[in-house]
Design a protein around this motif. Structure first.
Motif, PDB file in Angstrom:
ATOM      1  N   SER A   1      20.562  29.959   0.088  1.00 41.66           N
ATOM      2  CA  SER A   1      21.150  31.245   0.192  1.00 41.66           C
ATOM      3  C   SER A   1      22.806  30.848   0.089  1.00 41.66           C
ATOM      4  O   SER A   1      23.643  31.612  -0.096  1.00 41.66           O
ATOM      5  CB  SER A   1      21.050  32.175   1.591  1.00 41.66           C
TER       6      SER A   1
ATOM      7  N   ILE B   1      17.285  31.302  -9.981  1.00 37.78           N
ATOM      8  CA  ILE B   1      15.710  31.272 -10.208  1.00 37.78           C
ATOM      9  C   ILE B   1      15.608  31.098 -11.599  1.00 37.78           C
ATOM     10  O   ILE B   1      14.692  30.229 -12.038  1.00 37.78           O
ATOM     11  CB  ILE B   1      15.156  32.702  -9.723  1.00 37.78           C
TER      12      ILE B   1
ATOM     13  N   ALA C   1      18.183  37.352  -1.536  1.00 39.99           N
ATOM     14  CA  ALA C   1      16.949  37.253  -1.251  1.00 39.99           C
ATOM     15  C   ALA C   1      16.030  38.148  -1.899  1.00 39.99           C
ATOM     16  O   ALA C   1      14.957  37.774  -2.476  1.00 39.99           O
ATOM     17  CB  ALA C   1      16.575  37.268   0.321  1.00 39.99           C
TER      18      ALA C   1
ATOM     19  N   ALA D   1      21.798  35.473  -7.835  1.00 38.35           N
ATOM     20  CA  ALA D   1      20.369  34.978  -7.373  1.00 38.35           C
ATOM     21  C   ALA D   1      19.424  34.713  -8.416  1.00 38.35           C
ATOM     22  O   ALA D   1      18.758  33.955  -8.844  1.00 38.35           O
ATOM     23  CB  ALA D   1      19.686  35.738  -6.359  1.00 38.35           C
TER      24      ALA D   1
ATOM     25  N   ALA E   1       9.055  31.562   1.105  1.00 40.74           N
ATOM     26  CA  ALA E   1      10.214  31.536   1.660  1.00 40.74           C
ATOM     27  C   ALA E   1      10.324  31.364   3.265  1.00 40.74           C
ATOM     28  O   ALA E   1       9.339  31.669   3.934  1.00 40.74           O
ATOM     29  CB  ALA E   1      10.832  33.167   1.396  1.00 40.74           C
TER      30      ALA E   1
ATOM     31  N   HIS F   1      12.634  29.789  -1.207  1.00 39.00           N
ATOM     32  CA  HIS F   1      14.070  30.240  -0.902  1.00 39.00           C
ATOM     33  C   HIS F   1      14.429  30.093   0.521  1.00 39.00           C
ATOM     34  O   HIS F   1      13.663  30.496   1.500  1.00 39.00           O
ATOM     35  CB  HIS F   1      14.130  31.658  -1.304  1.00 39.00           C
TER      36      HIS F   1
ATOM     37  N   PHE G   1      15.769  27.088  -3.542  1.00 36.31           N
ATOM     38  CA  PHE G   1      17.208  27.842  -3.795  1.00 36.31           C
ATOM     39  C   PHE G   1      17.468  28.403  -2.339  1.00 36.31           C
ATOM     40  O   PHE G   1      16.997  29.227  -1.651  1.00 36.31           O
ATOM     41  CB  PHE G   1      16.660  29.053  -4.593  1.00 36.31           C
TER      42      PHE G   1
ATOM     43  N   ALA H   1      15.980  37.132  -5.739  1.00 34.77           N
ATOM     44  CA  ALA H   1      15.295  36.160  -5.946  1.00 34.77           C
ATOM     45  C   ALA H   1      13.808  36.128  -6.051  1.00 34.77           C
ATOM     46  O   ALA H   1      12.919  35.884  -6.815  1.00 34.77           O
ATOM     47  CB  ALA H   1      15.533  34.815  -5.144  1.00 34.77           C
TER      48      ALA H   1
END
Length: 331
Positions: A241, A168, A193, A164, A209, A181, A239, A196
């Protein structure tokens, strides 16, 4: 007269040994003299004897079958995991059976079904059920990062936190400062998560998010991306998952008229076959999913054969694969 199809009794008679000793040779048991082993092997060759797999399994108390327990057949990560597993298990003479608890019949607990089938071992690619943590459970290997884990069981996973951060860092290096995210549930999703969010915080940037309960599917990614982009139109990069959710984000971007990667950059996770498709051409994190499967297979075979004692925990390094869905933000 000997029957047309030679039996284990024919082998024993030709070698001048007992049927039990032939069984020991077929199982590769160590307590057989070299002379007896050579005599049995010569008789097998001369007679063209082929042992019954079922009979050999009964004699060795093994089924030469391994189970893979998953919880979402739509997740492409499982496809690569199973491919890696089969590479190793197939070469060792094991058959792989896949059970998806999400689609199994409610009439029977799928875990109970696995246990009652007498499998030689199980690879668990989901949170570990209680029934598999007891002393009666067969050899077990955990594949992937899991919320429910047992340090007493062997495990192999990709470094989800590292992966992750790589995603990023890539977006930050391109100049993106408004990164969203799309999270998924589960141990791997939670780790990605959290990592990130930490990377964004360290960069001194705001954290965008979607809701953390989003399903890790294309539909989940689509709905999460629509929600984020409508509420926070300043976002220039996403981004996701996993690659499946990233595909949903691509659909949402197209519906909103966003050019990718001109108006919106998108990064996935898994480097699945979906990401490599020319139409998708997705920048993604390669989590070594096939190698995770191979390593899980190696660990399980070693555990079945009793060649390891303490639990083994292995972590494989991810790396970024840059394709056509990321670019610097439009000025």
């Amino acid at each position: 007269m000997r029957s047309a199809k030679p039996t284990i009794y024919d082998v024993a008679a030709a070698a001048g040994v007992s049927k039990s000793l032939v069984s020991l040779v077929l199982r590769g048991a160590p307590r057989v003299s070299d002379a007896s082993r050579r005599a049995v092997e010569k008789a097998i060759l001369d007679l063209g004897y082929r042992p019954s797999r079922a009979a050999t399994s009964l004699a060795s108390r093994r089924t030469n079958a391994v189970g893979l327990l998953i919880d979402d057949y739509t997740n492409l990560w499982f496809v690569d995991l199973a491919r890696g597993l089969n590479d190793v298990l197939g070469s060792e003479g094991y058959r792989l059976s896949v059970v998806d608890v999400a689609t199994a019949s409610t009439a029977e607990d799928p875990v109970d079904g696995l246990l009652s089938s007498g499998l030689d071992g199980i690879v668990v690619a989901m949170d570990v059920p209680d029934a598999l943590l007891g002393p009666a459970a067969p050899p077990l290997v955990i594949a992937g990062t899991r919320e429910r884990h047992s340090m007493a069981a062997d495990s192999v996973a990709n470094d989800d936190r590292r992966g992750a951060r790589i995603a990023i860092d890539h977006l930050l290096s391109l100049g993106h400062t408004r990164i969203a995210h799309l999270p998924s549930g589960g141990g791997a999703g939670a780790a990605r998560a959290d990592s990130a969010a930490s990377a964004i915080a360290e960069a001194g940037l705001p954290w965008f998010a979607a809701a953390p309960s989003v399903a890790a599917t294309e539909e989940g990614g689509y709905r999460a991306a629509l929600d984020v982009l409508r509420r926070m139109p300043e976002v220039t990069a996403v981004f996701a998952s996993n690659d499946t959710m990233a595909l949903g984000a691509l659909g949402a971007a197209r519906e909103l008229g966003y050019d990718v990667p001109g108006r919106l950059s998108i990064v996935g996770y898994d480097n699945s076959t979906l990401a490599t498709a020319r139409l998708v051409d997705l920048t993604t994190v390669d989590d070594a999913s096939v190698e995770v499967g191979r390593e899980a297979g190696r660990l399980l075979v070693a555990r079945i054969l009793g060649s390891t004692d303490e639990a083994v925990h292995r972590t494989l390094e991810p790396h970024l694969v840059v394709r056509g869905t990321t670019a610097p933000p439009r000025a």
